[in-house]
Design an enzyme around this catalytic site. Structure first.
Site, PDB file in Angstrom:
ATOM      1  N   TYR A 163      -2.751  -0.139   9.887  1.00  0.00           N
ATOM      2  CA  TYR A 163      -2.881  -0.744   8.563  1.00  0.00           C
ATOM      3  C   TYR A 163      -1.583  -0.590   7.772  1.00  0.00           C
ATOM      4  O   TYR A 163      -1.051  -1.558   7.223  1.00  0.00           O
ATOM      5  CB  TYR A 163      -4.039  -0.095   7.802  1.00  0.00           C
ATOM      6  CG  TYR A 163      -4.069  -0.442   6.334  1.00  0.00           C
ATOM      7  CD1 TYR A 163      -4.418  -1.727   5.919  1.00  0.00           C
ATOM      8  CD2 TYR A 163      -3.745   0.499   5.365  1.00  0.00           C
ATOM      9  CE1 TYR A 163      -4.432  -2.058   4.567  1.00  0.00           C
ATOM     10  CE2 TYR A 163      -3.753   0.177   4.018  1.00  0.00           C
ATOM     11  CZ  TYR A 163      -4.103  -1.098   3.623  1.00  0.00           C
ATOM     12  OH  TYR A 163      -4.110  -1.430   2.296  1.00  0.00           O
ATOM     13  N   SER A 191       0.827  -1.206   0.000  1.00  0.00           N
ATOM     14  CA  SER A 191       0.000   0.000   0.000  1.00  0.00           C
ATOM     15  C   SER A 191       0.861   1.255   0.000  1.00  0.00           C
ATOM     16  O   SER A 191       1.957   1.275   0.583  1.00  0.00           O
ATOM     17  CB  SER A 191      -0.898   0.011   1.246  1.00  0.00           C
ATOM     18  OG  SER A 191      -1.520   1.268   1.414  1.00  0.00           O
TER      19      SER A 191
END
Length: 325
Positions: A157, A130
């Site tokens: 995350y 990501s």
């Protein structure tokens, strides 16, 4: 006949589209997903329905952290290529439910790598990382480069995604199988995730409800259309690195768009104006994301083709068709 490709998270937004692209070019695909309720499972089930009748597709309802189950699938089917997209997504959700990320992102990634390392003649593991691993960065200048340090994640995350990269680096070194981590920048389009801003804004605008615009609307994102993302994923899959090599590559549009511009473009696509409530930045959010995709372009010829106006127009049409509006 070529060995099947395993796609994890196949009921998810990107997994669904990737599996279809692979099938369209004649691949056999095995998909796994636990179809959890992070967002409406009916949308995930509807994505799975689109595979019905395709003899080259097999679905297994399974959690990616099921070590024995994943290993058995890889071994029994002679899998030598894996596109690992299953993960617990969401920056804000990671603040509320941190342990969901331990299981899906960390244990799940480890289970996939363990299955791959025991498979003879394994060719390539491509997995989802990501852009959030970069942390925050003011707008201006060049985009995020893979060579920049990624040691200041601002959400759990992001931290789990960076941890997966480090785990992959260690496994590539120890066990010799090639791996590619793709740092995704904001992905949008038909069949998308309802927790993403463009999707939730559409829900509220069409329902006549106000939308909450965080960061006072001053944030920017590298919105990347789903078809362009899939082109990059498949291109990366087809160009594995050398044995014992692990690499990370950015995959995005490389044209950051301000949040207010995105909302304006969405309003045009929907045909309605939004009532906006301006809110401060939320914990875990970053100001801007912007991909330097020169490495992926040099490797595969990657070049995003769908601009935001066209992409949101396609999404709006899909949304009205899917929800029968």
């Amino acid at each position: 006949m070529a060995a099947p490709v395993l796609v994890t998270g196949v009921a998810g937004f990107i997994g669904h589209a990737t599996a279809h692209r692979l099938l369209d070019r004649g691949e056999t695909v095995i998909g796994i997903d636990n179809v959890n309720d992070y967002y409406d499972p009916r949308l995930k089930e509807a994505r799975l329905v689109t595979f019905e009748g395709n003899r080259n597709f097999a679905f297994h309802r399974m959690d990616v952290s099921d070590v024995e189950g994943v290993a058995r699938l890889v071994s029994d089917n002679g899998v030598t290529r894996v596109v690992h997209l299953a993960a617990q997504a969401g920056v804000r959700y990671s603040i509320e439910n941190p342990f969901a990320y331990e299981k899906s992102n960390l244990a799940g990634h480890l289970a996939v790598m363990e299955a791959c390392r025991h498979q003879p003649q394994f060719e390539h593991l491509v997995y989802a990382s990501s852009s959030s691993v970069y942390g925050d960065k003011p707008m201006g200048g060049r985009g995020f480069s893979e060579d920049e340090p990624s040691v200041m994640p601002v959400s759990l995350y992001a931290a789990t995604k960076r941890a997966c990269e480090l785990m992959s680096q260690s496994y590539a070194t120890l066990y010799g199988f090639p791996q590619t981590g793709l740092r995704f920048f904001t992905v949008y389009g038909p069949w998308g995730r309802p927790d993403m801003a463009y999707f939730s804004f559409t829900d509220k605008i069409l329902a006549g409800q106000p939308i909450e615009v965080y960061g006072e609307g001053k944030m920017a994102r590298d919105f990347t259309y789903i078809d362009d993302i899939v082109t990059g994923i498949v291109g990366a899959l087809d160009h594995p690195p050398a044995l014992r090599e692990h690499r990370v590559l950015n995959i995005g549009d490389s044209h950051p768009v301000g949040l207010m511009e995105m909302i304006s473009t969405l309003e045009t696509a929907i045909g309605r104006e939004a009532v906006k409530i301006m809110k401060p930045m939320q914990p875990g959010d970053v100001t801007a994301t912007y991909a330097d995709v020169s490495k992926l372009k040099a490797l595969t010829g990657y070049k995003p083709e769908v601009m935001l106006e066209e992409g949101l127009t396609r999404f709006a049409k899909w949304y009205r068709d899917y929800y029968k509006i």
